[in-house]
Write a protein that holds these residues in place. Sequence first.
Motif, PDB file in Angstrom:
ATOM      1  N   LYS A   1      -4.769   0.794   7.625  1.00  0.00           N
ATOM      2  CA  LYS A   1      -3.983   1.295   6.496  1.00  0.00           C
ATOM      3  C   LYS A   1      -4.843   1.739   5.321  1.00  0.00           C
ATOM      4  N   VAL A   2      -6.028   1.178   5.169  1.00  0.00           N
ATOM      5  CA  VAL A   2      -6.866   1.561   4.028  1.00  0.00           C
ATOM      6  C   VAL A   2      -7.715   2.795   4.309  1.00  0.00           C
ATOM      7  N   ARG A   3      -7.534   3.400   5.474  1.00  0.00           N
ATOM      8  CA  ARG A   3      -8.284   4.623   5.777  1.00  0.00           C
ATOM      9  C   ARG A   3      -7.688   5.851   5.100  1.00  0.00           C
ATOM     10  N   PHE A   4      -6.428   5.750   4.671  1.00  0.00           N
ATOM     11  CA  PHE A   4      -5.724   6.921   4.133  1.00  0.00           C
ATOM     12  C   PHE A   4      -5.836   6.918   2.599  1.00  0.00           C
ATOM     13  N   LYS A   5      -6.917   7.505   2.107  1.00  0.00           N
ATOM     14  CA  LYS A   5      -7.207   7.486   0.673  1.00  0.00           C
ATOM     15  C   LYS A   5      -7.129   8.901   0.100  1.00  0.00           C
ATOM     16  N   PRO A   6      -6.824   9.020  -1.211  1.00  0.00           N
ATOM     17  CA  PRO A   6      -6.611   7.925  -2.155  1.00  0.00           C
ATOM     18  C   PRO A   6      -5.257   7.249  -1.953  1.00  0.00           C
ATOM     19  N   GLN A   7      -5.205   5.977  -2.319  1.00  0.00           N
ATOM     20  CA  GLN A   7      -3.978   5.217  -2.231  1.00  0.00           C
ATOM     21  C   GLN A   7      -3.919   4.231  -3.394  1.00  0.00           C
ATOM     22  N   GLU A   8      -2.784   3.598  -3.518  1.00  0.00           N
ATOM     23  CA  GLU A   8      -2.599   2.591  -4.560  1.00  0.00           C
ATOM     24  C   GLU A   8      -2.218   1.267  -3.927  1.00  0.00           C
ATOM     25  N   HIS A   9      -2.722   0.184  -4.539  1.00  0.00           N
ATOM     26  CA  HIS A   9      -2.379  -1.171  -4.118  1.00  0.00           C
ATOM     27  C   HIS A   9      -1.628  -1.852  -5.249  1.00  0.00           C
ATOM     28  N   LEU A  10      -0.625  -2.631  -4.884  1.00  0.00           N
ATOM     29  CA  LEU A  10       0.172  -3.336  -5.887  1.00  0.00           C
ATOM     30  C   LEU A  10      -0.434  -4.706  -6.165  1.00  0.00           C
ATOM     31  N   GLY A  11      -0.838  -4.917  -7.421  1.00  0.00           N
ATOM     32  CA  GLY A  11      -1.393  -6.191  -7.833  1.00  0.00           C
ATOM     33  C   GLY A  11      -0.626  -6.795  -8.983  1.00  0.00           C
ATOM     34  N   PRO A  12      -1.133  -7.861  -9.553  1.00  0.00           N
ATOM     35  CA  PRO A  12      -0.438  -8.546 -10.655  1.00  0.00           C
ATOM     36  C   PRO A  12      -0.169  -7.635 -11.856  1.00  0.00           C
ATOM     37  N   GLN A  13      -1.011  -6.615 -12.055  1.00  0.00           N
ATOM     38  CA  GLN A  13      -0.859  -5.708 -13.196  1.00  0.00           C
ATOM     39  C   GLN A  13      -0.136  -4.415 -12.808  1.00  0.00           C
ATOM     40  N   GLY A  14       0.418  -4.358 -11.620  1.00  0.00           N
ATOM     41  CA  GLY A  14       1.106  -3.149 -11.165  1.00  0.00           C
ATOM     42  C   GLY A  14       0.283  -2.388 -10.152  1.00  0.00           C
ATOM     43  N   TRP A  15       0.680  -1.153  -9.896  1.00  0.00           N
ATOM     44  CA  TRP A  15      -0.021  -0.314  -8.921  1.00  0.00           C
ATOM     45  C   TRP A  15      -1.354   0.153  -9.475  1.00  0.00           C
ATOM     46  N   ALA A  16      -2.413   0.012  -8.677  1.00  0.00           N
ATOM     47  CA  ALA A  16      -3.751   0.414  -9.104  1.00  0.00           C
ATOM     48  C   ALA A  16      -4.402   1.268  -8.013  1.00  0.00           C
ATOM     49  N   ARG A  17      -5.104   2.272  -8.436  1.00  0.00           N
ATOM     50  CA  ARG A  17      -5.762   3.200  -7.500  1.00  0.00           C
ATOM     51  C   ARG A  17      -6.834   2.492  -6.664  1.00  0.00           C
ATOM     52  N   PHE A  18      -6.894   2.850  -5.383  1.00  0.00           N
ATOM     53  CA  PHE A  18      -7.874   2.268  -4.462  1.00  0.00           C
ATOM     54  C   PHE A  18      -8.480   3.417  -3.669  1.00  0.00           C
ATOM     55  N   GLU A  19      -9.827   3.545  -3.739  1.00  0.00           N
ATOM     56  CA  GLU A  19     -10.497   4.633  -3.019  1.00  0.00           C
ATOM     57  C   GLU A  19     -11.705   4.090  -2.289  1.00  0.00           C
TER      58      GLU A  19
ATOM     59  N   VAL B   1       0.843  -1.195   0.000  1.00  0.00           N
ATOM     60  CA  VAL B   1       0.000   0.000   0.000  1.00  0.00           C
ATOM     61  C   VAL B   1       0.879   1.246   0.000  1.00  0.00           C
ATOM     62  N   ARG B   2       0.512   2.216  -0.833  1.00  0.00           N
ATOM     63  CA  ARG B   2       1.153   3.523  -0.769  1.00  0.00           C
ATOM     64  C   ARG B   2       0.109   4.612  -0.934  1.00  0.00           C
ATOM     65  N   ILE B   3       0.214   5.651  -0.111  1.00  0.00           N
ATOM     66  CA  ILE B   3      -0.721   6.769  -0.130  1.00  0.00           C
ATOM     67  C   ILE B   3      -0.317   7.743  -1.227  1.00  0.00           C
ATOM     68  N   LEU B   4      -1.291   8.266  -1.940  1.00  0.00           N
ATOM     69  CA  LEU B   4      -1.047   9.313  -2.932  1.00  0.00           C
ATOM     70  C   LEU B   4      -1.045  10.655  -2.198  1.00  0.00           C
ATOM     71  N   ALA B   5       0.126  11.028  -1.727  1.00  0.00           N
ATOM     72  CA  ALA B   5       0.254  12.139  -0.784  1.00  0.00           C
ATOM     73  C   ALA B   5      -0.253  13.463  -1.344  1.00  0.00           C
ATOM     74  N   GLN B   6       0.039  13.735  -2.598  1.00  0.00           N
ATOM     75  CA  GLN B   6      -0.308  15.041  -3.174  1.00  0.00           C
ATOM     76  C   GLN B   6      -1.813  15.224  -3.347  1.00  0.00           C
ATOM     77  N   GLU B   7      -2.564  14.124  -3.366  1.00  0.00           N
ATOM     78  CA  GLU B   7      -4.023  14.193  -3.528  1.00  0.00           C
ATOM     79  C   GLU B   7      -4.767  14.012  -2.219  1.00  0.00           C
ATOM     80  N   PHE B   8      -4.055  13.682  -1.167  1.00  0.00           N
ATOM     81  CA  PHE B   8      -4.701  13.307   0.087  1.00  0.00           C
ATOM     82  C   PHE B   8      -5.373  14.496   0.761  1.00  0.00           C
ATOM     83  N   GLU B   9      -6.585  14.255   1.284  1.00  0.00           N
ATOM     84  CA  GLU B   9      -7.300  15.237   2.092  1.00  0.00           C
ATOM     85  C   GLU B   9      -7.781  14.526   3.349  1.00  0.00           C
ATOM     86  N   PRO B  10      -7.383  14.974   4.543  1.00  0.00           N
ATOM     87  CA  PRO B  10      -7.813  14.290   5.772  1.00  0.00           C
ATOM     88  C   PRO B  10      -9.323  14.392   5.964  1.00  0.00           C
TER      89      PRO B  10
END
Length: 248
Positions: free
Chosen positions: A230-248, A72-81
Amino acid sequence: MTQQPVQSPQFFLTAPSPCPYLEGQFERKVFTHLVGDKAPEMNDLLTQGGFRRSQNIAYRPACETCRACVSVRILAQEFEPNKTMRRVLKQNADLIGTAHGAEPSSEQYSLFRSYLDARHKKGGMSDMTVLDYAMMVEDTHVGTQVIEYRRRGPDSFITGKGEGELLAVALTDMMSDGLSMVYSFYNPALTDRSLGTFMILDHIQRAVAAGLPHVYLGYWVNGSRKMAYKVRFKPQEHLGPQGWARFE
């Protein structure tokens, strides 16, 4: 036979062991050593590929029957608490985090010990000694910082440093595309402050200030209550078989 360059990493596979997150499952890990001049570059590539760092080792799950662990990685520049997170930031507005080199201290270990005894008494790190802790912090060949959180003092606006009791600590790798939170701990008596959440929010702010796109949180384990935060901090990306994909 094709010869590999000396700098090419060698990967190894661990034997199966009981999973610490999902009852009845067994985990295996593939790992390599992060040493030498190329370690920072290799750490970047491997982290972007779903690995985590522990001391001078990079590892990722290689379980035979389970794929519950998701990077999991957070998209920091788009994040709004959200409202709850804004309240956590307000509750901790009197704290300031100061970044240091990867140097352990007895004060850090005392806080680390209190945290383990209160929150992870039966965990795999529960018997770590002061020397084990020192190795966890010092044994790094990449750009690692220890961020110490203390209350703001009268001179903090000048020095940029907090004063008084150490309340929380984050061990953080500085990467080319973001910050990777290797491990964090805090005063377990201060439950009302939600310091774990606060440190993640603070790292998001640090990434934004540095112009970095990501904050890496390690693995979200689907089905594990310990990792649900960890999934509370959105938007974020999850790494899957096809690469990083957005998760919201």
